[in-house]
Write an enzyme that holds these catalytic residues in place. Structure first.
Site, PDB file in Angstrom:
ATOM      1  CB  CYS A  65      -1.027   0.245   1.415  1.00 23.44           C
ATOM      2  SG  CYS A  65      -1.732   1.589   1.514  1.00 23.44           S
TER       3      CYS A  65
ATOM      4  CB  CYS B 238       0.514   1.826   4.203  1.00 21.95           C
ATOM      5  SG  CYS B 238      -1.398   1.202   3.953  1.00 21.95           S
TER       6      CYS B 238
END
Length: 143
Positions: free
Chosen positions: A68, A71
């Site tokens: 991600c 993230c």
């Protein structure tokens, strides 16, 4: 004995730390790991559940995955917020790729998602990458 209960994120042992020692880098009585370092340790589902249920200091978890982009972008911001929030809250990360049951249990629909736990209950949830100042403000307003 008065103090705050803190779960060791390494061995899972619950420790009681006197109030005046929270800023003095308390260590787990079982394994010696720092309990209030201002860092962001990785946890598994069982440790998160135990800490969220037991601890007297609020826990903020970042549900994330290595693939991600947002993230990974938020990781240093989350780390900076952890340092700023010590000893008001402890921040941890849970990799939903390694622990898919956690995503299902906490009904994580997208990542990154932060959840704040206090007194055994989830108090707030926020999805999306945020800068450290916004994370700190959100945590202070949530727990």
């Amino acid at each position: 004995m008065s103090g705050k209960k803190l779960t060791c994120f390494k061995c899972g042992q619950v420790n009681r730390v006197p109030f005046d020692k929270l800023m003095a880098e308390p260590k787990c009585g079982t394994c010696g790991t720092g309990l209030m370092t201002g860092g962001v340790p990785e946890v598994d589902l069982a440790t998160l559940e135990k800490a969220a249920r037991t601890d007297d200091v609020p826990i903020v978890v970042d549900f994330w995955a290595p693939w991600c982009g947002p993230c990974r972008q938020m990781a240093p911001q989350f780390q900076a917020a952890a340092s700023d929030l010590k000893p008001q809250a402890r921040l941890v990360k849970l990799n939903t790729e390694d622990h898919p049951n956690a995503g299902a249990k906490f009904r994580i629909r997208g990542i990154p998602t932060m959840a704040a736990f206090s007194n055994g209950k989830e108090r707030a949830r926020q999805s999306g990458a945020m800068p450290s100042s916004a994370i700190v403000s959100w945590v202070k307003a949530s727990v």
